[in-house]
Design a protein around this motif. Structure first.
Motif, mmCIF file in Angstrom:
data_model
loop_
_atom_site.group_PDB
_atom_site.id
_atom_site.type_symbol
_atom_site.label_atom_id
_atom_site.label_comp_id
_atom_site.label_asym_id
_atom_site.label_seq_id
_atom_site.Cartn_x
_atom_site.Cartn_y
_atom_site.Cartn_z
ATOM 1 N N ASP A 235 4.998 4.750 5.469
ATOM 2 C CA ASP A 235 4.101 5.371 6.451
ATOM 3 C C ASP A 235 2.987 6.148 5.753
ATOM 4 O OD1 ASP A 235 5.612 4.355 8.508
ATOM 5 O OD2 ASP A 235 6.670 6.226 8.932
ATOM 6 N N VAL A 236 3.341 6.908 4.720
ATOM 7 C CA VAL A 236 2.330 7.668 3.987
ATOM 8 C C VAL A 236 1.322 6.725 3.349
ATOM 9 C CG1 VAL A 236 1.943 9.146 1.972
ATOM 10 C CG2 VAL A 236 3.783 9.675 3.577
ATOM 11 N N HIS A 237 1.813 5.668 2.758
ATOM 12 C CA HIS A 237 0.917 4.702 2.125
ATOM 13 C C HIS A 237 -0.034 4.078 3.134
ATOM 14 C CE1 HIS A 237 0.098 0.547 0.459
ATOM 15 N NE2 HIS A 237 -0.409 1.336 -0.452
ATOM 16 N N ALA A 238 0.475 3.761 4.323
ATOM 17 C CA ALA A 238 -0.370 3.163 5.356
ATOM 18 C C ALA A 238 -1.472 4.115 5.791
ATOM 19 C CB ALA A 238 0.489 2.764 6.556
ATOM 20 N N VAL A 239 -1.164 5.419 5.840
ATOM 21 C CA VAL A 239 -2.163 6.416 6.261
ATOM 22 C C VAL A 239 -3.175 6.693 5.156
ATOM 23 C CG1 VAL A 239 -2.476 8.841 6.901
ATOM 24 C CG2 VAL A 239 -0.623 7.511 7.933
ATOM 25 N N VAL A 240 -2.682 6.845 3.933
ATOM 26 C CA VAL A 240 -3.554 7.261 2.824
ATOM 27 C C VAL A 240 -4.332 6.089 2.243
ATOM 28 C CG1 VAL A 240 -3.563 8.274 0.507
ATOM 29 C CG2 VAL A 240 -2.086 9.221 2.291
ATOM 30 N N GLY A 241 -3.672 4.945 2.098
ATOM 31 C CA GLY A 241 -4.362 3.760 1.625
ATOM 32 C C GLY A 241 -4.567 3.653 0.130
ATOM 33 N N HIS A 242 -4.009 4.582 -0.634
ATOM 34 C CA HIS A 242 -4.114 4.499 -2.098
ATOM 35 C C HIS A 242 -2.696 4.394 -2.672
ATOM 36 C CE1 HIS A 242 -8.442 5.022 -2.853
ATOM 37 N NE2 HIS A 242 -8.431 5.599 -1.664
ATOM 38 N N HIS A 243 -2.288 5.319 -3.518
ATOM 39 C CA HIS A 243 -0.949 5.282 -4.094
ATOM 40 C C HIS A 243 -0.056 6.322 -3.422
ATOM 41 C CE1 HIS A 243 -2.692 2.971 -7.426
ATOM 42 N NE2 HIS A 243 -3.628 3.902 -7.501
ATOM 43 N N ALA A 244 1.145 5.911 -3.046
ATOM 44 C CA ALA A 244 2.174 6.839 -2.565
ATOM 45 C C ALA A 244 3.388 6.629 -3.452
ATOM 46 C CB ALA A 244 2.521 6.562 -1.111
ATOM 47 N N GLN A 245 3.988 7.726 -3.938
ATOM 48 C CA GLN A 245 5.052 7.558 -4.924
ATOM 49 C C GLN A 245 6.135 8.614 -4.788
ATOM 50 O OE1 GLN A 245 2.462 7.351 -8.311
ATOM 51 N NE2 GLN A 245 2.287 9.567 -8.505
ATOM 52 N N LEU A 246 7.276 8.264 -5.344
ATOM 53 C CA LEU A 246 8.472 9.103 -5.299
ATOM 54 C C LEU A 246 8.869 9.416 -6.735
ATOM 55 C CD1 LEU A 246 10.668 10.132 -3.229
ATOM 56 C CD2 LEU A 246 11.921 8.026 -3.778
ATOM 57 N N GLY A 247 9.047 10.705 -7.045
ATOM 58 C CA GLY A 247 9.382 11.086 -8.409
ATOM 59 C C GLY A 247 10.548 12.050 -8.462
#
Length: 253
Positions: free
Chosen positions: A94-106
Motif C-alpha cells: 500500500d505504501v509503495h502504491a501511494v509513494v511510487g518510489h521505494h518502500a522497504q522494511l529494515g
C-alpha cells in the motif's frame, strides 16, 4: 569434525568461505575465495566442492562459485524476520502504491541496518539499499530510527568509531548524530535528505512489537525535493498496522 593443525574445525572454515560472499560480490573465483578467507587454494577448493555437493554453493558457467539454492532455501525457512515480512507485505504494498518510489522494511543486525524487503518502481529515485543488503546505522533514515531506540551501549560503540561520509550531508560527528537521534525520538520518525545520495531522501518510522519495543523500520526513499516529510502520515499509519499484525516478532539483538 576434523580440525586443522591450528585447531580450526572444518565447519569454521566452511563458514569463512560462505562469509566471503557479499551483496556486491555474489560470484567469486576459487582463488579469490582463498584470498579472502586466508585458506590455501587446495583447502578452499576441497571445501567448496563439498559445499557444492550439498547444494549450499554452486558453480557458474565460467566455474565461478555462487551461493546455492539450497542455502537460500534453508535461510528463508529459518529466518526470524519471516513473520515480520509476512505481516508487513500488505502494508508495504500500500505504501509503495501511494509513494511510487521505494518502500522497504529494515531490521537491525549488529551495527547495520539489514533490509529484508524492498518494493521499487522502474523510474524510482536512486537507492543504494537492496534486499539482504546492509547500511551503517548512522547513514540512513532506517538506521536513525533503529539507533535512536537501541541500547545505550550500542549507541556509544557507534559514536566512538569513525562515521563514514557518503555525501556532504552525511552526519559524521558524534554531537551531530546525538542531536539527530534525539530529534528522531522526539518526533517519532526520521527524515534524512541527501545523506546517502544527493538526489534521494529517506523517511523512516518505527515498527513495534506487542511490548512496545522497536523491532524494525518502515521507510521510503523518494526524490530529495523538499517534500519527503509529506510521506510521514502514510508511513505512520502503515507502521501501526504492521505492529498490530506482528505482535510475536522478536526484539532486535
Amino acid at each position: 569434525m576434523s580440525r586443522t593443525a591450528t585447531g580450526e574445525s572444518s565447519i569454521a572454515r566452511a563458514v569463512r568461505i560462505i562469509a566471503a560472499f557479499s551483496s556486491d560480490d555474489t560470484a567469486l573465483q576459487v582463488s579469490e575465495i582463498a584470498r579472502r578467507t586466508g585458506l590455501p587454494v587446495a583447502t578452499a577448493s576441497r571445501l567448496i566442492a563439498e559445499l557444492t555437493a550439498h547444494g549450499l554453493l554452486e558453480r557458474g558457467p565460467d566455474r565461478e562459485v555462487r551461493i546455492g539454492v539450497r542455502m537460500w532455501e534453508l535461510a528463508a525457512r529459518a529466518s526470524p524476520t519471516l513473520s515480520l515480512r509476512d505481516a508487513a507485505m500488505p502494508y508495504l504494498e500500500d505504501v509503495h502504491a501511494v509513494v511510487g518510489h521505494h518502500a522497504q522494511l529494515g531490521v537491525r543486525d549488529g551495527e547495520d541496518v539489514l533490509f529484508v524487503e524492498r518494493l521499487s518502481a522502474r523510474d524510482a529515485v536512486v537507492n543504494y539499499s537492496r534486499i539482504a543488503g546492509r547500511l551503517p546505522l548512522h547513514i540512513s533514515s532506517s538506521g536513525h530510527v533503529l539507533l535512536a531506540h537501541a541500547p545505550a551501549s550500542l549507541l556509544e560503540r557507534v559514536l566512538t568509531r569513525p562515521l563514514d561520509r557518503y555525501t556532504a550531508s552525511t552526519i559524521t560527528t558524534a554531537d551531530a548524530l546525538r542531536a539527530a537521534l534525539a530529534q528522531t525520538r522526539r518526533r517519532g520518525y526520521a527524515v534524512l535528505p541527501g545523506h546517502v545520495h544527493e538526489n534521494a531522501a529517506g523517511v523512516a518510522v518505527p515498527i513495534r512489537n506487542g511490548l512496545g519495543d522497536v523491532v524494525a523500520t518502515l521507510s521510503v526513499i523518494v526524490p530529495n525535493d523538499g517534500r519527503a516529510e509529506t510521506h510521514v502520515p502514510v508511513l505512520l499509519a502503515a507502521a501501526r498496522g504492521i505492529s498490530r499484525s506482528s505482535a510475536a516478532v522478536r526484539s532486535p539483538c
